[in-house]
Design an enzyme around this catalytic site. Structure first.
Site, PDB file in Angstrom:
ATOM      1  N   HIS A 172      48.728   3.372-149.947  1.00  0.00           N
ATOM      2  CA  HIS A 172      49.580   4.391-148.998  1.00  0.00           C
ATOM      3  C   HIS A 172      49.803   3.282-147.895  1.00  0.00           C
ATOM      4  O   HIS A 172      49.318   2.782-147.114  1.00  0.00           O
ATOM      5  CB  HIS A 172      48.902   5.407-148.454  1.00  0.00           C
ATOM      6  CG  HIS A 172      48.270   6.540-149.563  1.00  0.00           C
ATOM      7  ND1 HIS A 172      47.069   6.769-149.567  1.00  0.00           N
ATOM      8  CD2 HIS A 172      49.227   7.402-150.618  1.00  0.00           C
ATOM      9  CE1 HIS A 172      47.120   7.677-150.851  1.00  0.00           C
ATOM     10  NE2 HIS A 172      48.226   7.846-151.367  1.00  0.00           N
ATOM     11  N   CYS A 263      10.895   5.724-122.552  1.00  0.00           N
ATOM     12  CA  CYS A 263      11.771   4.860-122.138  1.00  0.00           C
ATOM     13  C   CYS A 263      11.178   3.804-121.066  1.00  0.00           C
ATOM     14  O   CYS A 263      10.708   4.448-120.099  1.00  0.00           O
ATOM     15  CB  CYS A 263      12.981   5.280-121.769  1.00  0.00           C
ATOM     16  SG  CYS A 263      14.238   4.041-121.336  1.00  0.00           S
ATOM     17  N   CYS A 271      10.801  12.544-128.943  1.00  0.00           N
ATOM     18  CA  CYS A 271      10.603  12.673-130.235  1.00  0.00           C
ATOM     19  C   CYS A 271      11.491  11.605-130.774  1.00  0.00           C
ATOM     20  O   CYS A 271      12.540  11.759-130.677  1.00  0.00           O
ATOM     21  CB  CYS A 271      10.562  13.850-130.717  1.00  0.00           C
ATOM     22  SG  CYS A 271      10.595  13.834-132.777  1.00  0.00           S
ATOM     23  N   CYS A 314      -7.020  46.819-108.411  1.00  0.00           N
ATOM     24  CA  CYS A 314      -6.596  47.723-107.205  1.00  0.00           C
ATOM     25  C   CYS A 314      -5.246  48.020-107.484  1.00  0.00           C
ATOM     26  O   CYS A 314      -4.559  48.676-106.611  1.00  0.00           O
ATOM     27  CB  CYS A 314      -6.860  46.863-106.007  1.00  0.00           C
ATOM     28  SG  CYS A 314      -5.968  45.439-105.953  1.00  0.00           S
ATOM     29  N   CYS A 324      -2.206  28.126-112.980  1.00  0.00           N
ATOM     30  CA  CYS A 324      -3.604  28.327-113.622  1.00  0.00           C
ATOM     31  C   CYS A 324      -3.307  30.069-114.222  1.00  0.00           C
ATOM     32  O   CYS A 324      -2.734  30.769-113.164  1.00  0.00           O
ATOM     33  CB  CYS A 324      -4.657  28.206-112.842  1.00  0.00           C
ATOM     34  SG  CYS A 324      -6.294  28.781-113.319  1.00  0.00           S
ATOM     35  N   CYS A 340      -3.361  38.437-120.558  1.00  0.00           N
ATOM     36  CA  CYS A 340      -3.795  39.789-120.904  1.00  0.00           C
ATOM     37  C   CYS A 340      -4.244  40.692-120.192  1.00  0.00           C
ATOM     38  O   CYS A 340      -4.676  41.888-120.317  1.00  0.00           O
ATOM     39  CB  CYS A 340      -4.639  39.614-122.236  1.00  0.00           C
ATOM     40  SG  CYS A 340      -6.489  39.074-121.468  1.00  0.00           S
ATOM     41  N   CYS A 354      -7.249  36.482-127.098  1.00  0.00           N
ATOM     42  CA  CYS A 354      -6.132  36.440-126.062  1.00  0.00           C
ATOM     43  C   CYS A 354      -4.701  35.628-126.447  1.00  0.00           C
ATOM     44  O   CYS A 354      -3.499  36.234-126.535  1.00  0.00           O
ATOM     45  CB  CYS A 354      -6.394  36.037-124.689  1.00  0.00           C
ATOM     46  SG  CYS A 354      -5.159  35.814-123.534  1.00  0.00           S
TER      47      CYS A 354
END
Length: 509
Positions: A172, A263, A271, A314, A324, A340, A354
Site C-alpha cells: 500500500h 524504589c 508488587c 455504658c 489499635c 466485634c 472475631c
C-alpha cells in the site's frame, strides 16, 4: 516400665505446646536460613533500580545482537523483540523454523496465500523478502517505479512523483505528506510501536525508521521515542516502571514474581509482577478482583463510613482516634474489641472467632434472596476488616507523629537522645509492616475455598491479628511500656507474620 512412663509424660508435656511450637518455634533449618536469606525471609527479592539510560543500553545490546544474527535493521529487530518479550533465542528459533510465519506474526509483512513450496518459508527466502524491503520493512515507490512517473495518492488524491511515495511490505503506497500527518496524529494519541498501515483492513506494522524518516518536528519525534520506550519496557517481563509519581526509575529482576520492590529514588513499594500496591499474601489476580468489587459496591462506603461506635457497656458514643482495635471507654473504662464489641478480657482466646467468617451451612438450600443477603453479609464481614486496618494504618501514623513530638520535648529537656528512643520508631515501623500484611489477608480469605487449609489460614490470621493489637496497645502507651516487653512483642508479631507468608504467600501465582 518407669522409662516408658517418663517417655509418655514427656510426650504429653510436648503436646501442651503443639499449637504454638509447630507453627512458630520449630527452629528447623536455622543454620541454612542464616546463610540463605531466601529461606529465612519469604519476601526476599533480588532486583536492581536502573535509570532510563541503563535500560536503553540494555535493550540496545539485545537489538545489536539480533541485528548481527539476522542481518536486519535495528528497527525490525525491535519489532521482533517486542513481539517475543525481548527473548533473542525465541526469535532466532522461530526464524529458523518458519521465517515467513515469524514475519507475518510480527506484522512485518501481510499474510500471503498459503504456499506448498517449503523453500518459500525458509530463512533464506524470508531474508530475501527483507532485502527486497531494504531490510527495514518499507520502501519508496521510486525503487520500483521511475522517479519521473507520477502517481495518485489514494488519501489526498494528489498526483506526485514516485519518489514522494512510501509503501510497506503490504504494497500500500501513500504520499509522504499523508504518511507524515497520519504518523503525527497517531503519536498525538499516544501510539508508537503499534502504528499500522493506513490502508483499510491492513494491519502491517510501520517500522520505527520510517516514522523517524518522515516525522521531522523535534517535539513529535521525542514523543514517539518516549512512547516507544515505554512499550519496550512494558513488553519486557524482567522490567517494571516504578509507579511513584514523576519517578523515572525502572526496576529489573530475573525473578518474575509477586514480590515487593522498593524504589531507591522515591521509596515507593509495589508488587513487581503487576505494578500495583504490594499485596502479599493475596496474589495479583485476586487483588484485582477484590479492588474491582470494592469499587463497584458503592453501598459499602455508607456502611463503613462511621468512625464511631457505642460502648457495649455504658453505651456512650466513642470515636476511634488510634490504630489499635483494643478500645477502652473513656467513661466507664470498659475494655472491648472495636471490631466485634466483645469483652477484651476474654477476647484473646476468641480472636479466631472475631476475624473468622461463619458460613451458613444450609445456604445452598435457601432462596435466591437469602443467598444474596448471605453473600453481602460475607462480603461486608471481610470488607469491614480490610477497611478498618487501612484506617488503623493512617491513625497509627498520627500516633507516631504525636510520639515524635513528645520524644522531641524529652530530648530538649535532657531526657535521653534520639538514639535512646529509636526503638519506639522501630516498633512503629514493624507494626505498620505487620498490619499491612494483615490487611491483605482479608481478600485472600474472602476468595479462599472452605476446608482445612482455610481453617489453618484463619487460625494464623487470628494469631497475627492478636499480636498486632498487643503491639499497637504497647506502642500507644510507650512511655509506660517496658523496653524488653516491647521488643519481645515485636519479635512475636514478626514471627507470626513471616510464618503466615511462608505457608500461604503464592510467589509463583
Amino acid at each position: 516400665m518407669d522409662s516408658d512412663i517418663e517417655m509418655d509424660m514427656e510426650s504429653d508435656n510436648d503436646g501442651e505446646y503443639d499449637d504454638d511450637y509447630d507453627y512458630y518455634n520449630t527452629g528447623e533449618d536455622c543454620d541454612v536460613e542464616r546463610l540463605d536469606p531466601k529461606r529465612a525471609d519469604p519476601e526476599y527479592f533480588e532486583y536492581e533500580c536502573l535509570t532510563v539510560e541503563d535500560i536503553e543500553k540494555l535493550l540496545n545490546e539485545r537489538v545489536e545482537k539480533l541485528n548481527t544474527i539476522l542481518q536486519i535493521t535495528p528497527s525490525l529487530a525491535k519489532v521482533l523483540l517486542l513481539e517475543h518479550q525481548w527473548n533473542n533465542v525465541a526469535v532466532v528459533e522461530k526464524y529458523r523454523q518458519d521465517a515467513n510465519a515469524l514475519l507475518v506474526t510480527a506484522r512485518i509483512k501481510p499474510p500471503s496465500v498459503a504456499v506448498t513450496d517449503t523453500a518459500s518459508t525458509s530463512a533464506a527466502a524470508a531474508s530475501a523478502q527483507l532485502l527486497r524491503l531494504g531490510s527495514s520493512g518499507y520502501k519508496t515507490t521510486a525503487s520500483a517505479t521511475p522517479q519521473y512517473r507520477s502517481q495518485m495518492c489514494p488519501v489526498c488524491a494528489s498526483s506526485q512523483l514516485g519518489d514522494k511515495f512510501y509503501s510497506l511490505a503490504c504494497g500500500h503506497s501513500f504520499c509522504k505528506d499523508c504518511w507524515t500527518i497520519y504518523f503525527e496524529t497517531q503519536i498525538f494519541q499516544g501510539i508508537s510501536t503499534q502504528i499500522g498501515c493506513m490502508a483499510q483492513m491492513c494491519n502491517v506494522r510501520v517500522p520505527e525508521d520510517l516514522v523517524l524518516t518522515l516525522v521531522t518536528r523535534p517535539v513529535m519525534r521525542d514523543k514517539y521515542q518516549q512512547f516507544a520506550f515505554k512499550d519496550y519496557v512494558k513488553s519486557h517481563p524482567e522490567l517494571r516502571f516504578c509507579p511513584g509519581p514523576n519517578c523515572q526509575i525502572i526496576v529489573q529482576s530475573s525473578e518474575i514474581s509477586a514480590k515487593r520492590a522498593i524504589c531507591k529514588a522515591c521509596h515507593t513499594g509495589f508488587c513487581f509482577r503487576c505494578g500495583m500496591d504490594y499485596h502479599a499474601p493475596t496474589d495479583c489476580q485476586v487483588i484485582k478482583k477484590w479492588l474491582t468489587k470494592c469499587a463497584d459496591d458503592s453501598e459499602t462506603a455508607n456502611y463503613i463510613s462511621a468512625h464511631t461506635k457505642d460502648c457495649p457497656k455504658c453505651h456512650i458514643c466513642i470515636e476511634k482516634n488510634g490504630g489499635c482495635n483494643h478500645m477502652q471507654c473513656f467513661n466507664c473504662k470498659h475494655d472491648f474489641c472495636w471490631m466485634c464489641l466483645g469483652d477484651w478480657k476474654t477476647h484473646g482466646s476468641e480472636y479466631y472467632e472475631c476475624s473468622r467468617y461463619k458460613d451458613n451451612p444450609n445456604i445452598a438450600n435457601e432462596s435466591v434472596h437469602v443467598q444474596a443477603r448471605e453473600a453481602l453479609k460475607k462480603y461486608l464481614h471481610y470488607y469491614e476488616r480490610w477497611e478498618n486496618h487501612s484506617k488503623s494504618l493512617k491513625l497509627e501514623q498520627q500516633t507516631i507523629d504525636r510520639l515524635r513530638q513528645r520524644i522531641n520535648s524529652k530530648v530538649m529537656n535532657g531526657s535521653g537522645t534520639w538514639i535512646d528512643w529509636q526503638y519506639l520508631f522501630n516498633a512503629a515501623a514493624l507494626l505498620a509492616k505487620c498490619r499491612y500484611t494483615l490487611q491483605y489477608t482479608y481478600p485472600y480469605a474472602y476468595y479462599m475455598e472452605a476446608g482445612s487449609r482455610k481453617n489453618l489460614f484463619e487460625y494464623q490470621q487470628a494469631q497475627l491479628e492478636a499480636e498486632i493489637e498487643n503491639l499497637s496497645w504497647k506502642i500507644e502507651r510507650a512511655e509506660t511500656t517496658d523496653l524488653g516487653d516491647l521488643e519481645n512483642q515485636m519479635d512475636i508479631a514478626e514471627k507470626r507474620r513471616t510464618t503466615l507468608l511462608k505457608d500461604f504467600f503464592p510467589v509463583d501465582a
